[in-house]
Design a protein around this motif. Sequence first.
Motif, PDB file in Angstrom:
ATOM      1  N   HIS A  89      -0.037  -1.170  10.686  1.00  0.00           N
ATOM      2  CA  HIS A  89      -0.617  -0.012  10.001  1.00  0.00           C
ATOM      3  C   HIS A  89       0.358   0.526   8.958  1.00  0.00           C
ATOM      4  O   HIS A  89       1.570   0.538   9.181  1.00  0.00           O
ATOM      5  N   GLU A 109      -9.334   5.481   8.743  1.00  0.00           N
ATOM      6  CA  GLU A 109      -8.974   4.173   8.180  1.00  0.00           C
ATOM      7  C   GLU A 109      -9.421   4.165   6.721  1.00  0.00           C
ATOM      8  O   GLU A 109     -10.610   4.133   6.421  1.00  0.00           O
ATOM      9  N   LYS A 166      -9.163  -1.342   5.294  1.00  0.00           N
ATOM     10  CA  LYS A 166      -9.028  -2.247   6.436  1.00  0.00           C
ATOM     11  C   LYS A 166      -7.816  -3.157   6.277  1.00  0.00           C
ATOM     12  O   LYS A 166      -7.470  -3.575   5.174  1.00  0.00           O
ATOM     13  N   ALA A 186      -3.361  -2.195   7.536  1.00  0.00           N
ATOM     14  CA  ALA A 186      -4.413  -1.191   7.386  1.00  0.00           C
ATOM     15  C   ALA A 186      -3.788   0.098   6.867  1.00  0.00           C
ATOM     16  O   ALA A 186      -2.757   0.541   7.366  1.00  0.00           O
ATOM     17  N   VAL A 211      -3.887   3.930   6.773  1.00  0.00           N
ATOM     18  CA  VAL A 211      -4.472   4.848   7.743  1.00  0.00           C
ATOM     19  C   VAL A 211      -3.925   6.261   7.577  1.00  0.00           C
ATOM     20  O   VAL A 211      -2.880   6.483   6.955  1.00  0.00           O
TER      21      VAL A 211
END
Length: 202
Positions: free
Chosen positions: A140, A159, A162, A174, A176
């Motif tokens: 992430h 999110e 992706k 990702a 986030v």
Amino acid sequence: MTDMDATVKTEGPIDADQNRNDSSDPSKDLKNQLERAEKESRENYERLLRVSAEFENYKKRSAREMDEFRKFSNESLLRDFLVVADSLERAIHSTSERNDTRQSILEGIQLVISEIHKIFARFSVKPISALNAPFDPTFHQAVVHETTDAYSENTVIKELQKGYLIHDRLLRPAMVVVSKSDSVPKGESESGNDITQININS
């Protein structure tokens, strides 16, 4: 002493001299060794020329093969994406013939996404499960921290983009939004826990 005895005695020294004359001549041996060495040297040189020529041919052939590989290495992937292009074209064509434009566009987009996911699956590309999961910097990329009491500390609550794996290797993290507690212990600056917002389009 008979004439025969004299003859026998005189033959001995003659045979010894003959043997000495037939013995190996050192200069002749050196000459033979030199000729053999020169012959071996020529053979080695010719062998080196052949190996060098074969290596040059190998390098040229490898360069051609590598060039061909670079040109067409994505051929299979691009062939699969032609299906996506076809789906988009059909969606556009269908939209122009129908009155319920919004619904037809939505169906077309859903069809395209479905085709893309099929291609990803064939190439062992899979999305990273990030939403509501504990923040993991391995997979992430935190764009910003958001203060909230609805989630536990360091939880992915949004999110923005992706992330994907390819054969269990990170292809893209990702992007986030991560939760943080509303309470700040004394002596700590709340801004010290913030992450500067990143433009995801850059």
